[in-house]
Motif scaffolding. Structure first.
Motif, PDB file in Angstrom:
ATOM      1  N   ASP A  61       8.936 -26.133  -2.213  1.00  0.00           N
ATOM      2  CA  ASP A  61       7.878 -26.262  -1.206  1.00  0.00           C
ATOM      3  C   ASP A  61       8.428 -26.927   0.056  1.00  0.00           C
ATOM      4  O   ASP A  61       8.123 -26.500   1.177  1.00  0.00           O
ATOM      5  N   ALA A  62       9.254 -27.967  -0.127  1.00  0.00           N
ATOM      6  CA  ALA A  62       9.872 -28.633   1.026  1.00  0.00           C
ATOM      7  C   ALA A  62      10.821 -27.693   1.748  1.00  0.00           C
ATOM      8  O   ALA A  62      10.877 -27.674   2.986  1.00  0.00           O
ATOM      9  N   ALA A  63      11.556 -26.891   0.991  1.00  0.00           N
ATOM     10  CA  ALA A  63      12.479 -25.936   1.604  1.00  0.00           C
ATOM     11  C   ALA A  63      11.724 -24.880   2.403  1.00  0.00           C
ATOM     12  O   ALA A  63      12.122 -24.515   3.518  1.00  0.00           O
ATOM     13  N   ARG A  64      10.609 -24.386   1.821  1.00  0.00           N
ATOM     14  CA  ARG A  64       9.812 -23.394   2.550  1.00  0.00           C
ATOM     15  C   ARG A  64       9.223 -24.002   3.829  1.00  0.00           C
ATOM     16  O   ARG A  64       9.185 -23.340   4.879  1.00  0.00           O
ATOM     17  N   ASN A  65       8.785 -25.234   3.732  1.00  0.00           N
ATOM     18  CA  ASN A  65       8.247 -25.910   4.919  1.00  0.00           C
ATOM     19  C   ASN A  65       9.316 -26.049   5.995  1.00  0.00           C
ATOM     20  O   ASN A  65       9.069 -25.766   7.180  1.00  0.00           O
ATOM     21  N   ALA A  66      10.515 -26.473   5.589  1.00  0.00           N
ATOM     22  CA  ALA A  66      11.609 -26.617   6.553  1.00  0.00           C
ATOM     23  C   ALA A  66      11.985 -25.276   7.162  1.00  0.00           C
ATOM     24  O   ALA A  66      12.274 -25.176   8.362  1.00  0.00           O
ATOM     25  N   ALA A  67      11.971 -24.216   6.340  1.00  0.00           N
ATOM     26  CA  ALA A  67      12.294 -22.880   6.846  1.00  0.00           C
ATOM     27  C   ALA A  67      11.249 -22.412   7.859  1.00  0.00           C
ATOM     28  O   ALA A  67      11.593 -21.838   8.907  1.00  0.00           O
ATOM     29  N   GLU A  68       9.984 -22.648   7.558  1.00  0.00           N
ATOM     30  CA  GLU A  68       8.913 -22.226   8.463  1.00  0.00           C
ATOM     31  C   GLU A  68       8.970 -22.997   9.786  1.00  0.00           C
ATOM     32  O   GLU A  68       8.790 -22.412  10.865  1.00  0.00           O
ATOM     33  N   ILE A  69       9.201 -24.282   9.698  1.00  0.00           N
ATOM     34  CA  ILE A  69       9.262 -25.091  10.918  1.00  0.00           C
ATOM     35  C   ILE A  69      10.510 -24.743  11.733  1.00  0.00           C
ATOM     36  O   ILE A  69      10.469 -24.720  12.974  1.00  0.00           O
ATOM     37  N   SER A  70      11.609 -24.456  11.056  1.00  0.00           N
ATOM     38  CA  SER A  70      12.815 -24.001  11.768  1.00  0.00           C
ATOM     39  C   SER A  70      12.503 -22.754  12.584  1.00  0.00           C
ATOM     40  O   SER A  70      12.857 -22.652  13.773  1.00  0.00           O
ATOM     41  N   LYS A  71      11.836 -21.795  11.946  1.00  0.00           N
ATOM     42  CA  LYS A  71      11.483 -20.553  12.634  1.00  0.00           C
ATOM     43  C   LYS A  71      10.542 -20.827  13.805  1.00  0.00           C
ATOM     44  O   LYS A  71      10.683 -20.250  14.892  1.00  0.00           O
TER      45      LYS A  71
END
Length: 253
Positions: A46-56
């Protein structure tokens, strides 16, 4: 692929993923290395997905996943979690440490070959993802001669290294190291820090040394990632990013 300039997120452990991404974008950076301790913990998808979304959201590419897997010393099962997080982040490179708290010149042979075996294992698990060591003291890659032997003994094409100046060895050593390790270098951690003191200094004050490093590093396309601020404040990121941008434009061949 052009040289990318970015930020190592552990420079600001106390800041949120969004705060870091926003500051990086405002500073003109285009890449991020998310740390596996605070911002994208190993196996916390979940943290990885959040970081990926915010990166984008902020137009940042996750070019490295900064794991804290210690080859030969971490629980072997941990690497599966590291790999899962890296894939969710879309990171093509996973940072690891080549052991922990060891002295290569006195390390027993059985321990050395245990580390080699674990390195082969995680490289095979990673497949198309690159495994990159760091030039940390008290690891098998603390000196470039040890690092070259280790890479050769592991014998995996996806075992590479990140490079950074070694604040304990001096400028002449750093030049020798970057020349020797260049075939393996896939990214650079950029900072101005020398000696055993915790003090760090503005990057712009170390232009001549970075000019010499980049004249060698410029033979490849690499990620140049800011790590550490001179005062540990996120407000200093824009000045450090400006210095890095100038270095890339002026020093890379």
């Amino acid at each position: 692929m052009p040289n990318k300039k970015g930020l190592v997120s552990i420079s600001f452990r106390s800041k949120s993923v969004e705060e870091i991404a926003r500051a990086a974008r405002a500073a003109g950076l285009e890449a991020i290395e998310w740390g596996g301790d605070v911002h994208a913990p190993h196996g916390d998808l979940d943290a990885a997905r959040n970081a990926a979304e915010i990166s984008k959201k902020y137009g940042l590419e996750c070019v490295h996943y900064g794991s804290y897997y210690k080859i030969g010393y971490s629980d072997p099962e941990l690497f599966s979690s590291v790999l899962e997080s890296a894939r969710v982040l879309g990171a093509p490179i996973i940072r690891v440490w080549a052991g922990q708290g060891i002295h290569p010149d006195t390390l027993p042979k059985e321990d050395y070959w245990r580390i080699v075996a674990d390195a082969r294992r995680i490289c095979d698990m990673a497949g198309d993802i690159i495994i990159a060591t760091e030039c940390h003291n008290d690891t098998l890659t603390e000196h470039y001669r040890y690092a070259l032997k280790f890479f050769g003994d592991v014998g995996r094409d996806n075992l590479k290294t990140l490079w950074q100046p070694n604040q304990h060895h001096g400028f002449e050593y750093d030049i020798e190291a970057v020349e020797a390790l260049l075939p393996y270098v896939v990214g650079v951690h950029v900072f101005n820090w020398e000696g055993d003191k915790p003090d760090k200094y503005p990057l712009k004050e170390n232009a001549e040394k970075w000019k010499a490093y980049m004249e060698i590093l410029g033979q490849k396309q690499l990620n140049y990632m800011l790590e550490f601020m001179p005062d540990d404040n996120i407000e200093s990121l824009s000045c450090e990013a400006e210095a890095l941008d100038r270095f890339i434009k002026e020093f890379l061949i």
